[in-house]
Design an enzyme around this catalytic site. Sequence first.
Site, PDB file in Angstrom:
ATOM      1  N   ASP A 208     -10.153  21.729  49.414  1.00  0.00           N
ATOM      2  CA  ASP A 208     -10.972  21.534  50.504  1.00  0.00           C
ATOM      3  C   ASP A 208     -12.135  22.644  50.440  1.00  0.00           C
ATOM      4  OD1 ASP A 208     -11.443  19.688  52.631  1.00  0.00           O
ATOM      5  OD2 ASP A 208     -11.043  21.337  53.894  1.00  0.00           O
ATOM      6  N   GLU A 262     -13.550  20.453  45.921  1.00  0.00           N
ATOM      7  CA  GLU A 262     -14.590  19.645  46.768  1.00  0.00           C
ATOM      8  C   GLU A 262     -15.693  20.592  46.937  1.00  0.00           C
ATOM      9  OE1 GLU A 262     -15.492  17.796  51.207  1.00  0.00           O
ATOM     10  OE2 GLU A 262     -14.431  19.578  50.972  1.00  0.00           O
TER      11      GLU A 262
HETATM   12  C1  NOJ Z   1     -13.861  18.138  53.863  1.00  0.00           C
HETATM   13  C2  NOJ Z   1     -12.741  16.933  54.073  1.00  0.00           C
HETATM   14  O1  NOJ Z   1     -12.459  16.085  53.152  1.00  0.00           O
HETATM   15  C3  NOJ Z   1     -12.900  16.494  55.396  1.00  0.00           C
HETATM   16  O2  NOJ Z   1     -12.215  15.190  55.529  1.00  0.00           O
HETATM   17  C4  NOJ Z   1     -12.694  17.532  56.504  1.00  0.00           C
HETATM   18  O3  NOJ Z   1     -13.160  17.271  57.621  1.00  0.00           O
HETATM   19  C5  NOJ Z   1     -13.574  18.695  55.887  1.00  0.00           C
HETATM   20  N1  NOJ Z   1     -13.398  19.164  54.713  1.00  0.00           N
HETATM   21  C6  NOJ Z   1     -12.797  20.099  56.721  1.00  0.00           C
HETATM   22  O4  NOJ Z   1     -11.575  20.419  56.377  1.00  0.00           O
END
Ligand code: NOJ
Length: 539
Positions: A208, A262
């Site tokens: 993440d 990500e």
């Molecule tokens: C990216 C995640 O995919 C999302 O769902 C989340 O709210 C944020 N990061 C914070 O962790």
Amino acid sequence: MLQSGDGRSDWWRSAAIYQVYIRSFADGNGDGVGDLAGIRARLPYLRDLGVDAIWINPWYRSPMADAGYDVADYFDIDPLFGTLTEADELIAEAHAMGLRVIADVVPNHCSDQHEWFQAALRAGAGSIERDRFWFRPGKGQDGDSPPNDWPSSFGGSAWTRVDDGEWYLHSFAAEQPDFNWANAEVRAEFRRILRFWLDRGLDGFRIDVAHGLVKQDDLPDIGSDPDPLDLPNSDRPEVHDVWREWRKVVDDYPAGRVLIGEVWVASADALARYLRPDELHSAFNFDFLRCSWDARQFRQVIDDTLAAHAPVGAPASWVLSNHDVTRHVSRYGRADTSFDSATSQFSTPTDLQLGIRRARAAALLTMALPGCVYIYQGDELGLWEVEDIPDELRQDPVWRRSGFTDRGRDGCRVPLPWGGEEPPFGFSPDTVEPWLPQPSEWRDRTVATQNGDPGSMLELYRMALRIRRAEPALGDDTMTWLPAPQNVLAFSRGDRFSCLVNLSETTVELPERTVVLLASALSEDGGIPPDAAVWLRTA
Ligand code: NOJ
């Protein structure tokens, strides 16, 4: 049957990875929320779909201020989803079916209920406990203004004040304090977390906010016109040291374990820096996801992606939707298909049939491109963004933090329809209401309805994944653009496979000496209609 480290260790270079949004996949214990029991029961569905791996959104103990992205204990499963034993069983069962399992890991922040943050609150200013986070005095005479102007991604300031007057940084909700990655204990703890799960047989992690861990340590203001290539809170050069450290951990295990980032950054080159041979294996290609329904844009992004990935030797990835963005059936069904206006287009007219036609074509495009492909649960059913969730049922913290102006991401997180004529469509037992309401129109989009219907989205995905797996020219390797009419994408893979996507407004004839392997649609005279794609075998 996969044993740890078994199989092709470079499987991820050409994999089809299915995203399981756990709370909306399948409810095994009948409480209206998806869980591990639900996933286990549906593993045969995923095997038969033909994917190589599943990525499961956060399953850790969490107060669920942000659907599990606020982790209170990285070493346990939240009781809402199941138990550690069930996670072990799920991993073993998936492996027995030839499916790999990727978990989400959330290193940028934890929950405000995490024991480290609670200890930091108790310990006070200047303590080693507070150094694991970003605590700072405020600005202004009484320190009652935040330490800088950083906004939270969910709206409002990225700072919240605590009782003793200090402020702490949270890039997302106030319940998600950011870790200080300059702190050695934080780094060591995450190495321990990775090992804990790798030892249980996990095949890797989706990381993440992988661009955001490191902050410029003097925390300067961002200002009103920041340079997107030089932000103090994103894509800092030092973040790459973290990924080199993590790569070493993963490389201690049998080959085939992966790190998937990500990474939201300003360019394809910036993304590729995360994919150098000693960093992450793969990252989501958000530039592709952000393309409008436009041949020129797609081609540009495909070229830029491949050009940026080649020098670092990383495979490209292709992604159309996920749990954070408006589903692409809805995006492609609007007059303005651009991504950036997607949320502001809430409740604008959407031609869902057009969106579904285009989504079918997009599926064939993504699965024919070189590299790996991510499928978000429900893509294979042609689900659309649910825009009429009553406001009082909305759960995404974005809704509240934006002062009720941004309806957030609940619309792409609605529980899957498995079968039956009305909600809950087999997601939960019949008498149970799922955590978000499903539209009654999904009676035509359930797995049961689409199963065996050769014209359905589900069968298109199944066939495409089957051909993709069997076709040596697909997956990771090169592609070559072919001459094509305006607004048509045409490219070959290997000597005998080609893909055509018609984004123009007229039907296109099939090239000579080709046989159709798979088509998202064909016109009556056998041509490729607008908003359709075909896979061809060249004679
Ligand atoms: C990216 C995640 O995919 C999302 O769902 C989340 O709210 C944020 N990061 C914070 O962790």
